[in-house]
Design a protein around this motif. Structure first.
Motif, PDB file in Angstrom:
ATOM      1  N   VAL A 479     -49.177  29.077 -12.761  1.00  0.00           N
ATOM      2  CA  VAL A 479     -47.954  29.761 -12.381  1.00  0.00           C
ATOM      3  C   VAL A 479     -48.128  30.465 -11.039  1.00  0.00           C
ATOM      4  O   VAL A 479     -49.238  30.886 -10.683  1.00  0.00           O
ATOM      5  N   ALA A 480     -47.037  30.571 -10.293  1.00  0.00           N
ATOM      6  CA  ALA A 480     -47.065  31.286  -9.011  1.00  0.00           C
ATOM      7  C   ALA A 480     -46.956  32.778  -9.279  1.00  0.00           C
ATOM      8  O   ALA A 480     -46.265  33.200 -10.198  1.00  0.00           O
ATOM      9  N   SER A 481     -47.626  33.588  -8.469  1.00  0.00           N
ATOM     10  CA  SER A 481     -47.568  35.040  -8.640  1.00  0.00           C
ATOM     11  C   SER A 481     -46.305  35.583  -7.982  1.00  0.00           C
ATOM     12  O   SER A 481     -45.582  34.859  -7.302  1.00  0.00           O
ATOM     13  N   LEU A 618     -58.929  54.935 -30.846  1.00  0.00           N
ATOM     14  CA  LEU A 618     -57.813  54.733 -29.912  1.00  0.00           C
ATOM     15  C   LEU A 618     -58.209  53.601 -28.979  1.00  0.00           C
ATOM     16  O   LEU A 618     -59.382  53.236 -28.888  1.00  0.00           O
ATOM     17  N   SER A 619     -57.228  53.046 -28.285  1.00  0.00           N
ATOM     18  CA  SER A 619     -57.552  52.039 -27.261  1.00  0.00           C
ATOM     19  C   SER A 619     -56.525  52.197 -26.148  1.00  0.00           C
ATOM     20  O   SER A 619     -55.535  51.499 -26.089  1.00  0.00           O
ATOM     21  N   THR A 620     -56.789  53.163 -25.282  1.00  0.00           N
ATOM     22  CA  THR A 620     -55.805  53.577 -24.280  1.00  0.00           C
ATOM     23  C   THR A 620     -55.750  52.583 -23.117  1.00  0.00           C
ATOM     24  O   THR A 620     -56.598  51.705 -22.998  1.00  0.00           O
ATOM     25  N   HIS A 702     -64.088  41.498 -30.212  1.00  0.00           N
ATOM     26  CA  HIS A 702     -63.003  41.964 -29.347  1.00  0.00           C
ATOM     27  C   HIS A 702     -62.267  43.092 -30.058  1.00  0.00           C
ATOM     28  O   HIS A 702     -62.052  43.041 -31.274  1.00  0.00           O
ATOM     29  N   LEU A 703     -61.872  44.091 -29.264  1.00  0.00           N
ATOM     30  CA  LEU A 703     -61.169  45.268 -29.763  1.00  0.00           C
ATOM     31  C   LEU A 703     -60.107  44.961 -30.826  1.00  0.00           C
ATOM     32  O   LEU A 703     -60.050  45.601 -31.880  1.00  0.00           O
ATOM     33  N   ASN A 704     -59.249  43.979 -30.549  1.00  0.00           N
ATOM     34  CA  ASN A 704     -58.128  43.758 -31.463  1.00  0.00           C
ATOM     35  C   ASN A 704     -58.512  43.050 -32.762  1.00  0.00           C
ATOM     36  O   ASN A 704     -57.665  42.811 -33.616  1.00  0.00           O
ATOM     37  N   PHE A 725     -51.488  50.352 -33.078  1.00  0.00           N
ATOM     38  CA  PHE A 725     -52.819  50.104 -32.497  1.00  0.00           C
ATOM     39  C   PHE A 725     -53.763  51.303 -32.600  1.00  0.00           C
ATOM     40  O   PHE A 725     -54.971  51.134 -32.576  1.00  0.00           O
ATOM     41  N   TYR A 726     -53.195  52.539 -32.614  1.00  0.00           N
ATOM     42  CA  TYR A 726     -54.062  53.730 -32.575  1.00  0.00           C
ATOM     43  C   TYR A 726     -54.218  54.380 -33.944  1.00  0.00           C
ATOM     44  O   TYR A 726     -54.683  55.504 -34.043  1.00  0.00           O
ATOM     45  N   ASP A 727     -53.769  53.672 -34.992  1.00  0.00           N
ATOM     46  CA  ASP A 727     -53.887  54.210 -36.344  1.00  0.00           C
ATOM     47  C   ASP A 727     -54.942  53.371 -37.064  1.00  0.00           C
ATOM     48  O   ASP A 727     -54.646  52.582 -37.959  1.00  0.00           O
TER      49      ASP A 727
HETATM   50  N1  LIG Z   1     -55.732  47.469 -28.771  1.00  0.00           N
HETATM   51  C1  LIG Z   1     -54.628  47.568 -28.016  1.00  0.00           C
HETATM   52  N2  LIG Z   1     -53.877  46.482 -27.796  1.00  0.00           N
HETATM   53  C2  LIG Z   1     -52.749  46.581 -27.072  1.00  0.00           C
HETATM   54  C3  LIG Z   1     -52.336  47.811 -26.506  1.00  0.00           C
HETATM   55  C4  LIG Z   1     -53.160  48.962 -26.740  1.00  0.00           C
HETATM   56  O1  LIG Z   1     -52.856  50.064 -26.274  1.00  0.00           O
HETATM   57  N3  LIG Z   1     -54.289  48.797 -27.494  1.00  0.00           N
HETATM   58  N4  LIG Z   1     -51.175  47.890 -25.778  1.00  0.00           N
HETATM   59  C5  LIG Z   1     -50.115  46.980 -26.139  1.00  0.00           C
HETATM   60  C6  LIG Z   1     -49.014  47.013 -25.163  1.00  0.00           C
HETATM   61  S1  LIG Z   1     -48.215  48.491 -24.942  1.00  0.00           S
HETATM   62  C7  LIG Z   1     -48.577  45.938 -24.483  1.00  0.00           C
HETATM   63  S2  LIG Z   1     -47.180  46.073 -23.488  1.00  0.00           S
HETATM   64  C8  LIG Z   1     -49.254  44.635 -24.630  1.00  0.00           C
HETATM   65  C9  LIG Z   1     -49.336  43.852 -23.321  1.00  0.00           C
HETATM   66  O2  LIG Z   1     -49.766  42.590 -23.581  1.00  0.00           O
HETATM   67  P1  LIG Z   1     -49.534  41.408 -22.524  1.00  0.00           P
HETATM   68  O3  LIG Z   1     -48.142  41.371 -22.077  1.00  0.00           O
HETATM   69  O4  LIG Z   1     -50.100  40.199 -23.152  1.00  0.00           O
HETATM   70  O5  LIG Z   1     -50.360  41.938 -21.261  1.00  0.00           O
HETATM   71  P2  LIG Z   1     -51.295  41.269 -20.224  1.00  0.00           P
HETATM   72  O6  LIG Z   1     -52.625  41.197 -20.845  1.00  0.00           O
HETATM   73  O7  LIG Z   1     -51.217  41.995 -18.977  1.00  0.00           O
HETATM   74  O8  LIG Z   1     -50.729  39.811 -20.064  1.00  0.00           O
HETATM   75  C10 LIG Z   1     -49.934  39.394 -19.037  1.00  0.00           C
HETATM   76  C11 LIG Z   1     -50.344  37.974 -18.664  1.00  0.00           C
HETATM   77  O9  LIG Z   1     -49.370  37.450 -17.779  1.00  0.00           O
HETATM   78  C12 LIG Z   1     -50.014  36.872 -16.653  1.00  0.00           C
HETATM   79  N5  LIG Z   1     -49.073  36.966 -15.530  1.00  0.00           N
HETATM   80  C13 LIG Z   1     -48.978  37.872 -14.552  1.00  0.00           C
HETATM   81  N6  LIG Z   1     -47.967  37.577 -13.716  1.00  0.00           N
HETATM   82  C14 LIG Z   1     -47.372  36.472 -14.209  1.00  0.00           C
HETATM   83  C15 LIG Z   1     -46.254  35.701 -13.811  1.00  0.00           C
HETATM   84  O10 LIG Z   1     -45.579  35.964 -12.815  1.00  0.00           O
HETATM   85  N7  LIG Z   1     -45.920  34.658 -14.613  1.00  0.00           N
HETATM   86  C16 LIG Z   1     -46.631  34.327 -15.725  1.00  0.00           C
HETATM   87  N8  LIG Z   1     -46.232  33.309 -16.448  1.00  0.00           N
HETATM   88  N9  LIG Z   1     -47.715  35.032 -16.097  1.00  0.00           N
HETATM   89  C17 LIG Z   1     -48.067  36.089 -15.351  1.00  0.00           C
HETATM   90  C18 LIG Z   1     -51.292  37.640 -16.485  1.00  0.00           C
HETATM   91  O11 LIG Z   1     -52.264  36.868 -15.812  1.00  0.00           O
HETATM   92  C19 LIG Z   1     -51.672  37.955 -17.945  1.00  0.00           C
HETATM   93  O12 LIG Z   1     -52.503  36.981 -18.483  1.00  0.00           O
HETATM   94  O13 LIG Z   1     -50.580  44.829 -25.134  1.00  0.00           O
HETATM   95  C20 LIG Z   1     -50.604  45.534 -26.346  1.00  0.00           C
HETATM   96  N10 LIG Z   1     -51.959  45.486 -26.886  1.00  0.00           N
END
Ligand SMILES: Nc1nc2c(c(=O)[nH]1)N[C@H]1C(S)=C(S)[C@@H](COP(=O)(O)OP(=O)(O)OC[C@H]3O[C@@H](n4cnc5c(=O)[nH]c(N)nc54)[C@H](O)[C@@H]3O)O[C@H]1N2
Ligand SMILES: Nc1nc2c(c(=O)[nH]1)N[C@H]1C(S)=C(S)[C@@H](COP(=O)(O)OP(=O)(O)OC[C@H]3O[C@@H](n4cnc5c(=O)[nH]c(N)nc54)[C@H](O)[C@@H]3O)O[C@H]1N2
Ligand SMILES: [Mo]
Length: 735
Positions: A479-481, A618-620, A702-704, A725-727
């Protein structure tokens, strides 16, 4: 436009998935990005770019970037790929999608695209609408508990804004929020208020980056924020610091609640055929019930009354009864916040007006995060510290662009696994994964790998890198950025601008923008007429709403720079059933949560389970990355090289753990290995692993694998369940 020759500077917008949309000024020399700087904004406070935006060119030019479409060869996840052409990839994917749709119905095809009213997600939205596919609603991946609370209290999932953004706050609580790391646009506003004398208090189990800029840090036991808010309300009511006029005029406080069934008393309860939306208050001067919207009435807020033989009390009285036993001493036991601090916070918040609350997502990722947020909303409502002004906005012509074939089905993220593994509530057989790294970021990874993947007939991943999700895909598309494509970036509340993300370089290798991919799919699926315009033509259509907020806004104008949103003069009308701020929510009475009661976290450190797993994990969110985006950037890895477990020396010592030791972090769901980082900044009893790292960066696991995907039925009823996630309880040992 992309530029090939000479040196030019182009203003664009940072498209990192933190959604902050900072303006970037990008210098391009002979078609190559040579410098990235923060760009100007009409309000100088909005100018700024962080390490992420500035490192984005290293991300775009990264040697590991995906270059061409790949097709899996052999086992899924086996790591063997065959390079194929775009033509071949798209033809075979479309054939497969159409076959699955014919066999299992069109909703069996799910898309994870972000549907903002812009082209990147919007192209897929058009496809979902035309093919009647399913949209995966990502909000529940950690961000839906606050919106649930706001839906209940204010009738809008975006109601959190009512608690903040006062022109000149005297007192600010930053609650479960780390904007110094996560939302710089807010942090700049908090810092500037502080400079003008506003006192800033941060409530957080960690002495966060934001806490280090504050006047006071209040460490709290995770998941107990609801109790703290109720304790503060207790103090406020005891001292008579509530704003009774605000409560009577704007909240359900004066509405009568029937003692016999807990429902609001309505005209229809008293008169045959009477209005079932006619809510009643008690008027002392006439000694009877009156419609709540009768301006001549001064309703009572307290006491018990009998109306036509029906015993009732104002909702405010029920709230007062509920907080009665939430004394600072009792709440202190629950939260670990000293009673005198609870008293002081309550008095400051109620008297140093206007007082503002910045409510983050940290406190929402507890299983009952919605209740905590409802308690905080209630605290704001009883003190009248509410900003009910309409926010400035743009009204775009987005719907015809996003949904040319009408609306489509959506599935909350937390229900995705069941749809794939069990076919409930309907079967999903294919995922088009774009913009997300779901195997890395969803909770309970073992379930994703064990149940989701084996039952999925097709997984297509569009990304810039071979992420953990891409590794398990059937097809991977490069994909394009955001630097390589044009888009329209919509204003949001934090950043009241409409901006043009201008393409600064041509897409590298064979990469294509998400929008172009959607166009190619659409044409192959027989919807060519819906995909026959240029990006700029579609942007012009989206802008052409004719709404007064869009006056003077055109594509040409946006090319010159961002446009600031206008304020609408219409008064705010809350969309709750009563039209008022609801701290008493009748429709969830059956769950016993009509008031924002406090419930111990699901994985409470004071439960039986804690005998085996005594620490709260937690996993901030990371400072120099966005989740799993940017984890592979060398310059950023120098600052933060690998996953680590933050642990207080009080917890490390009895476990014989020293700084840098490898530790095993485990619970009944899994075990992982990381290095230990001893830190006084984290509350004893709490540990933290910054989220986002890829699997390969861990020593093991892995954390998750440690997090869970338990569904909260009340959240599901109101909006959608949130991943807690934090519970999470764990044990840690040297290892
Ligand atoms: N343990 C734990 N897990 C969590 C969280 C936590 O606090 N703790 N937080 C949660 C929260 S709040 C969220 S929002 C989620 C986020 O989860 P995701 O939305 O999966 O977050 P990213 O890992 O940033 O994934 C974004 C992906 O999109 C790609 N990307 C970037 N730009 C583009 C683009 O223009 N087009 C395309 N197609 N791809 C692109 C990036 O390379 C990356 O692989 O994670 C959740 N997971
Ligand atoms: N740099 C960067 N910026 C980002 C992101 C990113 O990954 N990196 N992600 C973006 C996204 S998708 C999101 S959702 C936001 C998240 O933005 P934030 O909400 O600011 O981020 P978090 O790190 O989840 O949590 C904030 C704080 O809550 C605290 N906390 C945890 N549990 C509790 C609790 O029970 N009570 C209280 N009072 N505090 C608690 C944590 O210690 C943490 O300091 O950030 C966005 N911005
Ligand atoms: Mo998020």
């Amino acid at each position: 436009m992309g530029n090939k020759g000479g040196k030019v500077t182009i203003r664009t917008v940072c498209g990192m998935p933190d959604y902050l949309r900072c303006g970037l000024s990008v210098e391009v020399t002979d078609g190559v990005i040579t410098k990235v700087r923060p760009a100007d904004f009409p309000d100088p406070v909005d100018k700024g770019a962080c390490a992420k935006g500035l490192a984005a060119s290293q991300w775009v030019y990264h040697p590991d970037r995906l270059r061409y479409p790949l097709k899996r060869v052999g086992e899924r996840g086996g790591g063997n790929w065959q390079r194929i052409s775009w033509e071949e990839a798209l033809d075979s994917i479309v054939a497969k999608l159409q076959g699955l749709a014919a066999k299992y119905g069109p909703t069996s095809i799910a898309w994870t695209a972000p549907i903002l009213s812009n082209l990147t997600g919007g192209g897929y939205s058009r496809l979902m609408s035309l093919t009647k596919g399913t949209w995966v609603d990502w909000w529940g991946c950690g961000d839906a508990a606050g919106p649930c609370a706001d839906m209940a209290t204010f009738g809008s999932p975006m109601g959190e804004r009512y608690l903040r953004n006062f022109e000149d706050p005297k007192f600010t609580i930053v609650w479960g929020y780390n904007p110094a790391v996560t939302v710089h646009t807010f942090m700049r506003r908090i810092t500037s208020a502080k400079k003008k004398g506003c006192r800033v208090v941060v409530i957080d189990p960690r002495f966060s980056e934001t806490a280090s800029h504050a006047d006071e840090h209040v460490p709290i036991r995770p998941g107990t924020d609801g109790a703290l808010a109720l304790g503060m309300i207790h103090v406020i009511l005891e001292l008579g610091l509530q704003d009774e006029r605000f409560i009577a005029e704007n909240t359900v406080g004066p509405l009568l609640v029937r003692d016999d069934n807990g429902f609001l008393l309505k005209e229809g309860d008293l008169v045959e055929g009477g209005n079932q939306q006619g809510f009643l208050v008690f008027d002392e001067s006439t000694g009877g019930a009156q419609p709540c919207d009768n301006p001549a009435v001064t309703p009572v807020l307290t006491g018990g009354y009998s109306v036509s033989g029906k015993k009732c009390r104002p909702a405010y009285q029920l709230l007062a009864d509920m907080v009665q036993d939430h004394t600072p001493e009792k709440v202190s036991e629950i939260t670990d916040v000293p009673a005198d601090v609870i008293r002081r916070l309550a008095v400051s918040y109620a008297t140093q007006k206007p007082a503002s609350i910045y409510r983050g997502w940290g406190l929402q990722r507890s299983f009952y995060g919605d209740l905590a947020c409802r308690a905080i909303n209630t605290l704001a409502a009883v003190t009248g510290n509410m900003n009910l002004k309409r926010p400035s906005t743009f009204v775009l012509n987005a719907r015809p662009f996003l949904m040319p074939g009408g609306p489509y089905t959506s599935i909350p993220l937390m229900s995705l696994c069941d749809a794939i593994a069990k076919g409930e509530p309907f079967p999903i057989k294919a995922i088009w994964c774009t913009w997300h790294n779901l195997i890395n970021q969803m909770p309970n990874t073992h379930r994703i790998i064990g149940e989701l993947l084996p039952n999925l007939e097709l997984l297509v991943v569009c990304d810039l890198f071979m992420t953990d999700t891409a590794k398990y895909a059937d097809y991977v598309l490069p994909v394009a950025s955001f630097f390589e494509c044009t888009d329209l970036c919509r204003a949001d509340l934090e950043h009241p601008y409409l901006q043009l993300q201008q393409k600064v370089i041509e897409p590298l290798y064979e990469s294509r923008s998400d929008f172009q991919i959607a166009v190619e799919l659409g044409r192959r699926m027989g919807f060519g007429e819906y995909f026959n315009k240029t990006e700029e033509q579609y942007i012009e259509e989206i802008l052409a709403s004719g709404h007064p907020t869009m006056e003077g806004v055109s594509l040409e104008r946006l090319k010159e720079g961002p446009v600031m949103a206008k304020t609408l003069d219409r008064p705010q009308q809350l969309a709750t059933p009563t039209g008022r701020i609801e701290f008493y929510v009748e429709r969830i009475k059956q769950f016993g949560q009509e008031l924002p009661v406090y419930i111990e976290p699901l994985e409470s450190a004071r439960s039986e389970k804690a005998e085996s797993y005594p620490l709260s994990l937690l996993s901030t969110h990371p400072s120099n990355r966005v989740h799993s985006t940017l984890v592979n950037i060398t310059s950023l890895l120098k600052i933060d090289p690998e996953p680590a477990l933050e642990i207080n020396p009080v917890d490390a010592k009895p476990r014989d753990i020293s700084d840098g030791d490898v530790v095993r972090v485990f619970n009944s769901r899994g075990q992982i290995k990381v290095g230990a980082k001893l830190s006084q900044r984290i509350k004893p009893g709490v540990v933290n692993i910054i989220e986002g790292w890829w699997h390969e960066q861990y020593i093991e696991g892995h954390l998750n694998q440690l997090t869970h995907d338990e569904i909260n039925p009340v959240q599901q009823r109101i909006l959608q369940a949130n991943a807690a996630f934090y519970d999470v309880l764990v044990e840690v040992e040297k290892g």
